[in-house]
Design an enzyme around this catalytic site. Structure first.
Site, PDB file in Angstrom:
ATOM      1  N   LYS A 104       1.262  -0.959  -0.108  1.00 40.39           N
ATOM      2  CA  LYS A 104      -0.307  -0.400   0.228  1.00 40.39           C
ATOM      3  C   LYS A 104       0.738   1.215  -0.074  1.00 40.39           C
ATOM      4  O   LYS A 104       2.016   1.281   0.574  1.00 40.39           O
ATOM      5  CB  LYS A 104      -1.028  -0.026   1.240  1.00 40.39           C
ATOM      6  CG  LYS A 104      -1.623   1.426   1.415  1.00 40.39           C
ATOM      7  CD  LYS A 104      -3.152   0.662   2.410  1.00 40.39           C
ATOM      8  CE  LYS A 104      -4.229   1.937   2.601  1.00 40.39           C
ATOM      9  NZ  LYS A 104      -5.092   1.115   3.855  1.00 40.39           N
ATOM     10  N   MET A 131      -6.456   8.229   3.348  1.00 36.93           N
ATOM     11  CA  MET A 131      -6.870   7.065   3.766  1.00 36.93           C
ATOM     12  C   MET A 131      -8.324   7.185   3.830  1.00 36.93           C
ATOM     13  O   MET A 131      -7.934   6.352   5.035  1.00 36.93           O
ATOM     14  CB  MET A 131      -5.338   6.544   3.961  1.00 36.93           C
ATOM     15  CG  MET A 131      -4.309   5.611   3.512  1.00 36.93           C
ATOM     16  SD  MET A 131      -2.847   4.975   4.116  1.00 36.93           S
ATOM     17  CE  MET A 131      -2.490   6.324   5.332  1.00 36.93           C
ATOM     18  N   SER A 156      -9.242   2.087   2.495  1.00 38.96           N
ATOM     19  CA  SER A 156      -8.377   2.722   1.545  1.00 38.96           C
ATOM     20  C   SER A 156      -7.429   1.450   0.903  1.00 38.96           C
ATOM     21  O   SER A 156      -6.658   2.360   0.086  1.00 38.96           O
ATOM     22  CB  SER A 156      -7.572   3.774   3.187  1.00 38.96           C
ATOM     23  OG  SER A 156      -6.990   2.838   3.662  1.00 38.96           O
ATOM     24  N   ILE A 206      -8.213   1.302   9.683  1.00 43.08           N
ATOM     25  CA  ILE A 206      -8.236   1.977  10.682  1.00 43.08           C
ATOM     26  C   ILE A 206      -9.581   2.258  10.611  1.00 43.08           C
ATOM     27  O   ILE A 206     -10.098   2.495  11.715  1.00 43.08           O
ATOM     28  CB  ILE A 206      -7.762   3.543  10.750  1.00 43.08           C
ATOM     29  CG1 ILE A 206      -7.923   3.979  12.147  1.00 43.08           C
ATOM     30  CG2 ILE A 206      -8.054   4.393   9.542  1.00 43.08           C
ATOM     31  CD1 ILE A 206      -6.698   5.333  12.217  1.00 43.08           C
ATOM     32  N   SER A 266     -10.120  -0.561   6.253  1.00 42.09           N
ATOM     33  CA  SER A 266      -9.559  -0.239   5.294  1.00 42.09           C
ATOM     34  C   SER A 266      -8.887  -1.662   4.615  1.00 42.09           C
ATOM     35  O   SER A 266      -8.386  -1.889   3.688  1.00 42.09           O
ATOM     36  CB  SER A 266      -8.719   0.172   5.500  1.00 42.09           C
ATOM     37  OG  SER A 266      -8.954   2.438   5.827  1.00 42.09           O
TER      38      SER A 266
END
Length: 558
Positions: free
Chosen positions: A132, A181, A207, A228, A231
């Site tokens: 990521k 994000m 995300s 979080i 994601s």
């Protein structure tokens, strides 16, 4: 004069596109000729050789073993995945930073090391692995979808990247994310929007949506995301992957670029995403081994090596709470409701104890989660966007509405009150979980629940309405969760709800109104399994049990 986001975006995209084209130029593709499901394109395009196709459709465990046995070189594997990544980028816009040259240099070194010493560097020796965008891989930038970082070289590697490198991994690409994000779809003003390879009219989620897309295209055998508010799980579910969101303190987060720097209220965590459960387990077992000892490099990591055989006694039947078709806030779409029924029946037929788990206090948990993102996120993110004239997306406008009005200043009294509420919600949930114990059986082992209201949301829906409640509960409670694929939406059986349906709210009605059986036909449908805090190993073992009773086999085309 400060550059605008448009100027910064042009520089970043040119850097990416030049690097892709210098390595492997993918011919222009006529969008009208593409099927809804893009996953078949690598096989039908003629762009990859038979050997390269065999490589990209192998799981991570197989690739590592073949490289170890010298039946495959790391260079050959890396070239195949670099080419596949270029194709995936052309089809889905999933790539941010291109690390092809770095990856090939590393792969060559690993091949030479194996030939010279007749041993591997580590258990991931030679394995290409995607990351990521927020993980630091110097000197490549880590934009997290924001102008302020987009073209700024990084200097220090993330701890997890350093660990994975020592284990033998090869990094060749970083993947797209939403702005800071902070959305459950992947779109930003720098790199643009990523779409879902399984159904090109849908988002891959966020995300970690770029990771979801590249993995679903089989342009990566194993990836790493962060979570979080959902994601890892939302993109994994939307792309029919296994994705593990751990409790805080299991995997190292030190040295990554956070969306909200300095906040310590909702813990961001990282974890593996993969097309196969075995690939995900390979990541967990190697990163959390006694030899790797990540707790020696990140002070927040709890020194618990990866454990095995956590379901005791081995082979016993599980006690599973299943959430219904709503969490008191939002009702899931018909395909998701059908998936819940399918899993419930399969588990019952296999002899497991399955019962309803009521979403008590979920609304309160999500209210606090929303407050935290607003209060802690707006003051951190908004100034950086405004400095480059970056417009907010609809989902972020809604998220930061309160913080914008109050100036985004969170005082100590308010923060203390939020912490007390969070802790009480965690305690109440634990008490209710343990209260499922009976005279003859222990407390329930896990909860099975939707990941989102939709099987996978349509592109752009977040501009009007979105929802991360099904995943966000586990974030505030700090519980581990893992996604698993179940089925595909089917217009012949997943009919739109009739006039008897009573929405829980206007927002619920808006999400339900979006469901169109014809449009969503073929959408991937997944669920999540949630366990108790720090029981990641047991969660993975339970997902194995559920996957076995389902015996789901992804189809290349529906």
């Amino acid at each position: 004069m400060t550059q605008t986001y448009k100027e910064i975006s042009a520089i970043a995209r040119k850097r990416r596109d030049d690097a892709l084209n210098a390595f492997f130029r993918v011919p222009d593709i006529n969008e009208d000729t593409l099927p809804r499901d893009l996953r078949s394109f690598p096989k039908t395009s003629g762009l990859l050789s038979t050997e390269e196709l065999e490589i990209i459709y192998s799981d991570a465990e197989t690739l590592v073993q073949r490289i170890k046995e010298r039946k495959l070189t790391s260079v050959a594997a890396t070239i195949a995945f670099c080419k596949a990544a270029a194709i995936a980028q052309k089809l889905t816009n999933c790539v941010t930073e291109v690390l092809f040259n770095d990856g090939l240099e590393r792969a060559k070194y690993l091949d030479e090391y194996l030939a010279k010493h007749n041993k591997t560097i580590g258990p991931l020796h030679g394995l290409p692995l995607s990351l990521k965008d927020n993980f630091m891989t110097p000197p490549h930038p880590s934009s997290v979808g924001m102008s302020v970082h987009a073209n700024v070289p990084t200097e220090k590697e993330s701890v997890l990247v350093d660990i994975l490198r020592d284990l033998g991994a090869v990094f060749y690409v970083k993947t797209n994310i939403p702005t800071a994000m902070m959305m459950c779809e992947t779109n930003n003003r720098i790199w643009g929007e990523t779409r879902n390879p399984i159904h090109k009219g849908l988002t891959p989620g966020g995300s970690s949506g770029g990771e979801g897309a590249i993995l679903a295209m089989r342009a990566s055998p194993l990836g790493v995301g962060t979570d979080i508010g959902g994601s890892i799980r939302i993109p994994s579910a939307f792309c029919h992957l296994y994705g593990l969101k751990p409790s805080f303190g299991r995997f190292p987060m030190w040295g990554g670029r956070p969306g909200i720097p300095g906040q310590d209220f909702i813990y961001s965590v990282c974890g593996p995403m993969a097309p196969s459960l075995g690939s995900m387990k390979l990541f967990c077992e190697t990163v959390l081994s006694e030899e790797t000892a990540p707790w020696d490099y990140d002070p927040k990591v709890i020194p618990i090596p990866w454990r095995k055989n956590m379901i005791e006694p081995k082979g016993r039947k599980l006690r599973i709470g299943v959430l219904g078709n709503n969490d008191t806030v939002i009702t899931c779409h018909p395909p998701v409701e059908r998936a819940l029924a399918m899993v419930k029946k399969a588990l019952k037929d296999a002899g497991h104890d399955v019962f309803e788990w009521k979403p008590i206090a979920h609304k309160e948990i999500l209210t606090l989660l929303g407050e935290a993102f607003d209060e802690l996120g707006s003051s951190s993110i908004m100034p950086n966007l405004q400095a480059f004239q970056e417009p907010l997306f609809g989902a972020m406008e809604r998220m930061f509405a309160g913080g914008k009005a109050s100036g985004g200043k969170l005082g100590p009294e308010k923060l203390r009150e939020m912490i007390l509420r969070r802790n009480q919600l965690q305690k109440d949930y634990l008490d209710r979980w343990l209260a499922t114990k009976t005279e003859t059986a222990g407390p329930m082992d896990c909860i099975i629940a939707p990941v989102a209201a939709a099987s996978a949301a349509r592109l752009g829906l977040g501009e009007k309405v979105d929802y991360v409640g099904y995943t966000g509960v586990a974030n505030l409670l700090d519980l581990p969760g893992c996604t698993f694929p179940v089925t595909y939406a089917d217009k012949s059986i997943d009919h739109k709800r009739g006039s008897s349906f009573k929405a829980l709210s206007p927002r619920d009605q808006a999400i339900q109104d979006d469901y169109d059986p014809e449009f969503y036909h073929g959408a991937p449908v997944s669920l999540q399994l949630i366990g108790r805090r720090l029981e990641e190993e047991k969660v993975v073992e339970m997902v194995e049990v559920v996957s076995e009773v389902l015996k789901f086999q992804p189809k290349p085309n529906l």
